[in-house]
Design a protein around this motif. Structure first.
Motif, short mmCIF file in Angstrom:
data_model
loop_
_atom_site.label_atom_id
_atom_site.label_comp_id
_atom_site.label_asym_id
_atom_site.label_seq_id
_atom_site.Cartn_x
_atom_site.Cartn_y
_atom_site.Cartn_z
N ASN A 195 9.32 8.61 3.99
CA ASN A 195 8.33 9.01 3.01
C ASN A 195 8.27 10.53 2.84
O ASN A 195 7.98 11.02 1.74
CB ASN A 195 6.96 8.49 3.44
CG ASN A 195 6.02 8.30 2.27
OD1 ASN A 195 6.44 8.18 1.13
ND2 ASN A 195 4.74 8.28 2.56
N THR A 233 8.98 7.23 -6.85
CA THR A 233 9.19 7.30 -5.40
C THR A 233 9.47 5.94 -4.78
O THR A 233 9.81 5.86 -3.61
CB THR A 233 7.97 7.92 -4.71
OG1 THR A 233 6.80 7.16 -5.07
CG2 THR A 233 7.78 9.36 -5.12
N ASN A 234 9.33 4.89 -5.56
CA ASN A 234 9.66 3.56 -5.04
C ASN A 234 11.09 3.15 -5.38
O ASN A 234 11.42 1.97 -5.33
CB ASN A 234 8.68 2.53 -5.59
CG ASN A 234 7.27 2.75 -5.06
OD1 ASN A 234 7.10 3.28 -3.96
ND2 ASN A 234 6.28 2.37 -5.84
N ALA A 265 0.83 -1.20 0.00
CA ALA A 265 0.00 0.00 0.00
C ALA A 265 0.86 1.25 0.00
O ALA A 265 0.57 2.22 -0.73
CB ALA A 265 -0.92 0.00 1.21
N ARG A 266 1.91 1.24 0.81
CA ARG A 266 2.72 2.44 0.93
C ARG A 266 4.07 2.09 1.53
O ARG A 266 4.16 1.31 2.48
CB ARG A 266 2.03 3.46 1.84
CG ARG A 266 2.71 4.82 1.90
CD ARG A 266 1.91 5.84 2.68
NE ARG A 266 1.95 5.63 4.11
CZ ARG A 266 0.94 5.17 4.83
NH1 ARG A 266 -0.20 4.88 4.25
NH2 ARG A 266 1.05 5.05 6.15
N ILE A 267 5.11 2.67 0.97
CA ILE A 267 6.44 2.54 1.53
C ILE A 267 6.67 3.69 2.50
O ILE A 267 6.45 4.85 2.15
CB ILE A 267 7.51 2.54 0.43
CG1 ILE A 267 7.43 1.24 -0.38
CG2 ILE A 267 8.90 2.71 1.04
CD1 ILE A 267 8.38 1.19 -1.55
N GLU A 268 7.07 3.38 3.69
CA GLU A 268 7.31 4.40 4.70
C GLU A 268 8.76 4.83 4.76
O GLU A 268 9.06 5.99 5.01
CB GLU A 268 6.90 3.88 6.08
CG GLU A 268 5.41 3.86 6.33
CD GLU A 268 4.80 5.24 6.30
OE1 GLU A 268 3.72 5.41 5.69
OE2 GLU A 268 5.38 6.19 6.88
N ALA A 307 7.39 -1.21 4.59
CA ALA A 307 6.19 -0.91 3.82
C ALA A 307 4.94 -1.51 4.46
O ALA A 307 5.01 -2.53 5.15
CB ALA A 307 6.33 -1.46 2.39
N TYR A 308 3.83 -0.84 4.20
CA TYR A 308 2.53 -1.37 4.62
C TYR A 308 2.00 -2.27 3.51
O TYR A 308 1.90 -1.88 2.35
CB TYR A 308 1.53 -0.24 4.86
CG TYR A 308 1.75 0.49 6.16
CD1 TYR A 308 2.43 1.70 6.19
CD2 TYR A 308 1.28 -0.04 7.35
CE1 TYR A 308 2.64 2.36 7.39
CE2 TYR A 308 1.48 0.62 8.56
CZ TYR A 308 2.16 1.81 8.56
OH TYR A 308 2.36 2.47 9.75
N THR A 309 1.66 -3.50 3.92
CA THR A 309 1.02 -4.45 3.01
C THR A 309 -0.38 -4.76 3.55
O THR A 309 -0.77 -4.25 4.60
CB THR A 309 1.83 -5.74 2.90
OG1 THR A 309 1.74 -6.44 4.16
CG2 THR A 309 3.29 -5.45 2.60
#
Length: 119
Positions: free
Chosen positions: A53, A75-76, A29-32, A99-101
């Motif tokens: 991030n 951004t990844n 979902a998002r890389i922190e 990261a959020y999975t």
């Protein structure tokens, strides 16, 4: 799951420069935070540099002023520009992503890339 593709590394003379790159892909979902760690023979793995991030960076004291971490246009992806390399920088460098999975927040690591600095 997050897959990390590392590139760069190699053999360089002391005082030289190298650039490491890491690209994250997969289902998340998002890389922190993205970071580079390194592990030298008979030494513990240590954090080299990280970038969050929001763009906040952090460096190991041993690389401050010589290394620079940045995020790519994607951004990844991250780059680690290494200048003024020293023999003590010799190590296997690992890309690390937090990261959020769907299952929650996890850390992922790449397979590593060798950096060798000859004196």
């Amino acid at each position: 799951q997050v897959q990390l593709q590392e590139s760069g590394g190699g053999l360089v003379q002391a005082g030289g420069s190298l650039r490491l790159s890491c690209a994250a892909s997969g289902s998340f979902a998002r890389i922190e935070i993205m970071a580079w760690e390194r592990e030298a023979p008979e030494k513990e793995r240590e954090l080299v540099a990280s970038i969050t991030n929001d763009g906040t960076t952090n460096y190991a004291d041993s690389v401050k002023g010589r290394f620079a971490i940045s995020r790519g246009n994607d951004t990844n992806t991250i780059d680690l520009e290494m200048n003024g390399l020293k023999p003590e920088d010799t190590a296997v460098y690992f890309c690390n992503v937090g990261a959020y999975t769907k299952a929650g927040f996890y850390d992922f690591w790449g397979q590593g890339t060798q950096v060798t600095v000859a004196s």
